[in-house]
Motif scaffolding. Structure first.
Motif, PDB file in Angstrom:
ATOM      1  N   ASP A   1       0.788  -1.235   0.000  1.00 50.20           N
ATOM      2  CA  ASP A   1       0.000   0.000   0.000  1.00 50.20           C
ATOM      3  C   ASP A   1       0.819   1.284   0.000  1.00 50.20           C
ATOM      4  O   ASP A   1       0.250   2.382  -0.003  1.00 50.20           O
ATOM      5  CB  ASP A   1      -0.939   0.018   1.214  1.00 50.20           C
ATOM      6  CG  ASP A   1      -0.191   0.065   2.550  1.00 50.20           C
ATOM      7  OD1 ASP A   1       1.057  -0.111   2.565  1.00 50.20           O
ATOM      8  OD2 ASP A   1      -0.859   0.261   3.586  1.00 50.20           O
ATOM      9  N   ARG A   2       2.156   1.187   0.007  1.00 52.58           N
ATOM     10  CA  ARG A   2       2.962   2.402   0.137  1.00 52.58           C
ATOM     11  C   ARG A   2       4.379   2.140  -0.377  1.00 52.58           C
ATOM     12  O   ARG A   2       4.765   0.990  -0.624  1.00 52.58           O
ATOM     13  CB  ARG A   2       3.020   2.854   1.595  1.00 52.58           C
ATOM     14  CG  ARG A   2       3.749   1.887   2.511  1.00 52.58           C
ATOM     15  CD  ARG A   2       3.537   2.225   3.984  1.00 52.58           C
ATOM     16  NE  ARG A   2       4.308   1.352   4.875  1.00 52.58           N
ATOM     17  CZ  ARG A   2       3.902   0.168   5.277  1.00 52.58           C
ATOM     18  NH1 ARG A   2       2.747  -0.334   4.874  1.00 52.58           N
ATOM     19  NH2 ARG A   2       4.677  -0.540   6.092  1.00 52.58           N
TER      20      ARG A   2
ATOM     21  N   ALA B   1       1.872  -0.865 -10.054  1.00 50.07           N
ATOM     22  CA  ALA B   1       0.613  -0.660  -9.329  1.00 50.07           C
ATOM     23  C   ALA B   1      -0.565  -1.128 -10.166  1.00 50.07           C
ATOM     24  O   ALA B   1      -0.540  -1.068 -11.399  1.00 50.07           O
ATOM     25  CB  ALA B   1       0.431   0.817  -8.972  1.00 50.07           C
TER      26      ALA B   1
ATOM     27  N   LYS C   1      -0.660   4.658  -1.733  1.00 48.59           N
ATOM     28  CA  LYS C   1      -1.549   4.313  -2.839  1.00 48.59           C
ATOM     29  C   LYS C   1      -2.785   5.207  -2.842  1.00 48.59           C
ATOM     30  O   LYS C   1      -3.181   5.769  -1.827  1.00 48.59           O
ATOM     31  CB  LYS C   1      -1.965   2.850  -2.754  1.00 48.59           C
ATOM     32  CG  LYS C   1      -2.942   2.502  -1.642  1.00 48.59           C
ATOM     33  CD  LYS C   1      -3.308   1.034  -1.694  1.00 48.59           C
ATOM     34  CE  LYS C   1      -4.296   0.647  -0.598  1.00 48.59           C
ATOM     35  NZ  LYS C   1      -5.628   1.249  -0.778  1.00 48.59           N
TER      36      LYS C   1
ATOM     37  N   ILE D   1       0.952  -2.239  -4.830  1.00 54.46           N
ATOM     38  CA  ILE D   1       2.129  -1.374  -4.984  1.00 54.46           C
ATOM     39  C   ILE D   1       3.358  -2.255  -4.774  1.00 54.46           C
ATOM     40  O   ILE D   1       3.699  -2.646  -3.661  1.00 54.46           O
ATOM     41  CB  ILE D   1       2.096  -0.215  -3.976  1.00 54.46           C
ATOM     42  CG1 ILE D   1       0.738   0.505  -4.022  1.00 54.46           C
ATOM     43  CG2 ILE D   1       3.248   0.742  -4.256  1.00 54.46           C
ATOM     44  CD1 ILE D   1       0.331   0.999  -5.397  1.00 54.46           C
TER      45      ILE D   1
ATOM     46  N   MET E   1      -3.063   3.369  -9.642  1.00 54.34           N
ATOM     47  CA  MET E   1      -2.137   3.375  -8.502  1.00 54.34           C
ATOM     48  C   MET E   1      -2.887   3.183  -7.188  1.00 54.34           C
ATOM     49  O   MET E   1      -2.527   3.747  -6.162  1.00 54.34           O
ATOM     50  CB  MET E   1      -1.313   4.667  -8.475  1.00 54.34           C
ATOM     51  CG  MET E   1      -0.409   4.844  -9.683  1.00 54.34           C
ATOM     52  SD  MET E   1       0.537   6.389  -9.674  1.00 54.34           S
ATOM     53  CE  MET E   1      -0.705   7.526 -10.334  1.00 54.34           C
TER      54      MET E   1
END
Length: 338
Positions: free
Chosen positions: A60-61, A112, A84, A94, A90
């Protein structure tokens, strides 16, 4: 020499002979370097820092951390530089960020999916003009177009003889029977775009590239000894995951498929003896003095996985020294024990 002295000498010689690659050239690492970080990429920058980014298990990041040594990366602060989207592009999966310093700016190339279609995987780019990538603003530069729209991931970039290249993983264009993930190369005209046609470098062909899934992915490039070595990862992301390699002459046309020779066997794979399973998705760096080449990769320390291997968080970042054969080709050895 006494019997005891001879015995000690023999044991010492055996240890040296059997020493894994992580101990070559007097260098060893405290593996694993970073827990629960897959698809690691490390770059030793001119400021003397190792910059590290990798896939986080939540997908998620994007995090960036830096340290003066590889062993310090696990304790370094992880700076979240991007998260995200809640919807649209995106917004999911991720994966595999790579950070590169090009023409005075930092770029992160990452994979993504869409929040509403998580397997609609594409390549994207972030840009930061700050000398320190842990500072400044990371600006979204959008999708990195590859010439056709399909499942694509794991972009890396390198410069050779004054030309920058993009190498990435993608499924073939619609209308073909090729359903696996292939590896392509193209010239770049800017850090955000390719120019000219893409060249197919390799597709899943051997049995070890087709364990559960037809996969060749995660390219990484090392230029050394007058040659260009391109490693990649193959098969499912469990204990079958392993590394293959392509080799080209440093003077060859890298867009010519015939310039590349593919190793028929994996060059790095699971080691039951050392308790390391599914090593792969690697990058390359060096010791701080630049004299010793280092392989950075992820692996698990157990074989059996409950459920989907992509949901198992315990792919840990590891490192070991690369040894070089007399013919100038790399010897990766076996993944070393924890």
């Amino acid at each position: 020499m006494s019997f005891t002295g001879k015995l000690v000498a023999a044991i010492a010689a055996a240890i040296v002979f059997a020493a894994p690659a992580a101990f070559a050239a007097g260098v060893q690492f405290h593996n694993p370097l970073v827990l629960q970080r897959a698809d690691p990429q490390v770059a030793l920058h001119s400021d003397g820092y190792y910059y590290f980014t990798a896939t986080v298990p939540e997908y998620d990041r994007i995090e960036v951390r830096r340290a003066r040594s590889l062993d310090e990366l696990g304790k370094a602060d992880a700076r979240v530089v991007w998260r995200k989207h809640e919807k649209g592009e995106m917004g999911a999966h991720i994966w595999a960020p790579e950070m590169h310093y090009i023409d005075g700016k930092w770029y992160i190339y990452f994979t993504a999916g869409r929040a509403e279609a998580v397997w609609e995987i594409r390549l994207y780019v972030l840009e930061n003009s700050s000398p320190n990538p842990l500072e400044g603003e990371w600006i979204e530069r959008g999708q990195l177009k590859t010439g056709w729209e399909s499942f694509s991931l794991d972009a890396t970039t390198f410069s050779h003889h004054g030309q920058r290249y993009l190498v990435w993983t993608q499924r073939a264009a619609a209308g073909t029977k090729d359903k696996g993930t292939n590896i392509y190369i193209a010239k770049m005209d800017t850090p955000l775009s390719i120019t000219g046609p893409a060249t197919l470098l390799t597709r899943p062909e051997y049995a070890w590239e087709k364990m559960k899934y037809d996969v060749t992915e995660a390219p990484a490039v090392l230029v050394k000894n007058g040659r260009v070595f391109l490693t990649y990862s193959a098969s499912a992301t469990d204990a079958n995951y392993c590394m293959g390699m392509l080799t080209a002459s440093g003077d060859a046309d890298l867009l010519d498929p015939s310039a590349w020779r593919k190793s028929p066997e994996p060059v790095f794979k699971t080691s039951e003896a050392n308790g390391q399973f599914g090593p792969g998705h690697n990058s390359f760096t060096t010791t701080p003095d630049g004299k010793t080449d280092v392989l950075v990769y992820h692996a698990r320390n157990y074989r059996e996985i409950k459920g989907d291997s992509l949901r198992d968080p315990n792919r840990h970042t590891r490192a070991q020294v690369i040894r070089w054969k007399a013919d100038g080709t790399p010897e990766f050895g076996e993944p070393v024990a924890d």
